[in-house]
Design an enzyme around this catalytic site. Sequence first.
Site: not given
Length: 228
Positions: A106, A85-87, A32, A98
């Site tokens: 980050e 982005g993020a998980d 992303t 991560g």
Amino acid sequence: MSDALSAKQAVAHYAAELVEDGMVVGLGTGSTANYFIDALAERHRQGLACVTVASSVVSTIKAKEVGLPQQAIEQVTQLDLYIDGADEVTPDNMLLKGRGSDLVREKILARAAKQFYVLADHSKLVSHLGENYPIPMEVMPFAWQLVLEQVKKLGGTGQLRPNASDDGLHMTTYGSLVLDVFFADKPDMTILEQQLNAIPGLVEHGIFIDLASGIVIADKQGRVTIRH
């Protein structure tokens, strides 16, 4: 074009419009974030003045390929804007990050930014952190077993992340190993964050609390909203 792809492109283009002339912009890492880098580069070619700071070697290379001006993280004291982005994203905007392993840079950029916007499609929205993925923890190589023992006392079980070819261990840019940790119960993440921060040898973890200024979310149709 898949729904996931169109959603990623939608949030990336939306975020690129948040960048104002003269800003110092942090670049995240991942698929992303790559779309955001492409969209920002297009605005730069159209005359937008900005300087970028990369969160990883991967995003450094990507920014160079598309012609974005860059500055080393060692040379900045503050960012105007950080986009990543993020998980996983919870309803109260806690983040799990991560899977790409560059946790330290980050989190440094997220903390240093005046505004930190997270790009997410609907698949990243969860009720609690750890719902879909383990919590990554960057650890000093010589201390990983000691760290894991402390994490077990907090209710976690984990293992070292293998490398991409599955014939060795994954190492971060700075030579750390990564523990992927699961928690059978749903711990209070605010308390867990504090407990993890207190473990010697644990360099950084993927729990991001009270850092996001807003979450840029796209649904399956690519419609974008911002949640503050």
